[in-house]
Design a protein around this motif. Structure first.
Motif, PDB file in Angstrom:
ATOM      1  N   GLU A   1       3.145   3.372  -7.400  1.00 31.58           N
ATOM      2  CA  GLU A   1       3.297   4.697  -7.975  1.00 31.58           C
ATOM      3  C   GLU A   1       2.551   5.764  -7.193  1.00 31.58           C
ATOM      4  OE1 GLU A   1       2.110   4.524 -12.050  1.00 31.58           O
ATOM      5  OE2 GLU A   1       3.799   3.293 -12.623  1.00 31.58           O
ATOM      6  N   LYS A  44      11.655  13.357  -4.957  1.00 28.44           N
ATOM      7  CA  LYS A  44      12.450  12.923  -6.109  1.00 28.44           C
ATOM      8  C   LYS A  44      12.376  11.404  -6.241  1.00 28.44           C
ATOM      9  CE  LYS A  44      16.951  12.866  -8.321  1.00 28.44           C
ATOM     10  NZ  LYS A  44      16.653  11.571  -8.908  1.00 28.44           N
ATOM     11  N   ALA A  45      12.469  10.699  -5.114  1.00 29.46           N
ATOM     12  CA  ALA A  45      12.360   9.237  -5.147  1.00 29.46           C
ATOM     13  C   ALA A  45      11.009   8.819  -5.717  1.00 29.46           C
ATOM     14  CB  ALA A  45      12.567   8.660  -3.757  1.00 29.46           C
ATOM     15  N   ASP A  48      11.040   9.388  -9.423  1.00 28.80           N
ATOM     16  CA  ASP A  48      11.823   8.344 -10.089  1.00 28.80           C
ATOM     17  C   ASP A  48      11.001   7.075 -10.264  1.00 28.80           C
ATOM     18  OD1 ASP A  48      13.997  10.050 -10.201  1.00 28.80           O
ATOM     19  OD2 ASP A  48      15.051   9.112  -8.515  1.00 28.80           O
ATOM     20  N   ILE A  49      10.218   6.711  -9.237  1.00 30.97           N
ATOM     21  CA  ILE A  49       9.380   5.510  -9.327  1.00 30.97           C
ATOM     22  C   ILE A  49       8.322   5.683 -10.411  1.00 30.97           C
ATOM     23  CG2 ILE A  49       7.611   4.167  -8.119  1.00 30.97           C
ATOM     24  CD1 ILE A  49       9.338   4.580  -5.570  1.00 30.97           C
ATOM     25  N   VAL A  51       8.415   7.701 -13.039  1.00 26.33           N
ATOM     26  CA  VAL A  51       9.010   7.816 -14.369  1.00 26.33           C
ATOM     27  C   VAL A  51       9.685   6.522 -14.818  1.00 26.33           C
ATOM     28  CG1 VAL A  51      10.814   9.004 -15.695  1.00 26.33           C
ATOM     29  CG2 VAL A  51       9.289  10.309 -14.222  1.00 26.33           C
ATOM     30  N   SER A  52      10.480   5.917 -13.946  1.00 26.43           N
ATOM     31  CA  SER A  52      11.281   4.767 -14.390  1.00 26.43           C
ATOM     32  C   SER A  52      10.910   3.444 -13.726  1.00 26.43           C
ATOM     33  CB  SER A  52      12.762   5.046 -14.127  1.00 26.43           C
ATOM     34  OG  SER A  52      13.020   5.059 -12.735  1.00 26.43           O
ATOM     35  N   SER A  54      11.549   2.611 -10.665  1.00 26.59           N
ATOM     36  CA  SER A  54      12.443   2.263  -9.556  1.00 26.59           C
ATOM     37  C   SER A  54      13.136   3.519  -9.032  1.00 26.59           C
ATOM     38  CB  SER A  54      13.495   1.246 -10.006  1.00 26.59           C
ATOM     39  OG  SER A  54      14.390   1.837 -10.931  1.00 26.59           O
ATOM     40  N   CYS A  55      13.694   3.374  -7.852  1.00 21.76           N
ATOM     41  CA  CYS A  55      14.538   4.446  -7.317  1.00 21.76           C
ATOM     42  C   CYS A  55      15.681   3.805  -6.555  1.00 21.76           C
ATOM     43  CB  CYS A  55      13.746   5.417  -6.434  1.00 21.76           C
ATOM     44  SG  CYS A  55      13.385   4.803  -4.791  1.00 21.76           S
ATOM     45  N   ARG A  56      16.742   4.544  -6.405  1.00 20.70           N
ATOM     46  CA  ARG A  56      17.941   3.994  -5.783  1.00 20.70           C
ATOM     47  C   ARG A  56      18.259   4.664  -4.444  1.00 20.70           C
ATOM     48  NH1 ARG A  56      19.656   0.379  -9.230  1.00 20.70           N
ATOM     49  NH2 ARG A  56      19.446   0.748 -11.440  1.00 20.70           N
TER      50      ARG A  56
END
Length: 132
Positions: A1, A44-45, A48-49, A51-52, A54-56
């Motif tokens: 993170e 943004k990536a 995403d990590i 918050v969730s 993971s990132c895509r």
């Protein structure tokens, strides 16, 4: 993170030596270079990590991105206006550099992008061309 980066220098025998471990994004225009080389948004990536978990992001590296720095102490052949006129579509950023980074990376910066590495070298040569 956490965003981090490691810095290495190459020793006299070609070996890598650890120089720094930084618990922050890299400085200067480095994250911009990541974004432009991959058409992504690293912040943004990162979000995403956080918050969730993971990132895509798929980093396919469709572009080569080059940082070109210039020093105000040098007498360059071509003005900023000439550079932009000739290579404008390939230049993503052209900007003065904050004083804290100037000694290491130059007083003025250009980020250049192309899908073909061989297209970047003439731009580097043009920007770095010096009088006499």
């Amino acid at each position: 993170e956490r965003f981090f980066h490691l810095e290495f220098i190459r020793g006299p025998e070609g070996e890598l030596r650890a120089m720094e471990a930084n618990i922050r994004p890299p400085g200067g225009l480095t994250t911009d270079m990541f974004n432009y080389a991959n058409d992504i948004d690293v912040y943004k990536a990162w979000a995403d990590i956080v918050v969730s978990g993971s990132c895509r992001v798929i980093a396919e590296r469709p572009y080569h991105v080059c940082y070109i720095g210039r020093k105000t102490s040098k007498n360059y052949t071509h003005s900023n206006e000439e550079i932009l006129r000739k290579y404008g579509p390939a230049i993503l950023i052209n900007t003065p550099i904050d004083s804290v980074f100037r000694r290491a990376i130059g007083d003025y910066a250009y980020l250049v992008r192309s899908p073909r590495l061989e297209d970047i070298w003439p731009i580097v040569d043009f920007i770095h061309s010096q009088d006499g």
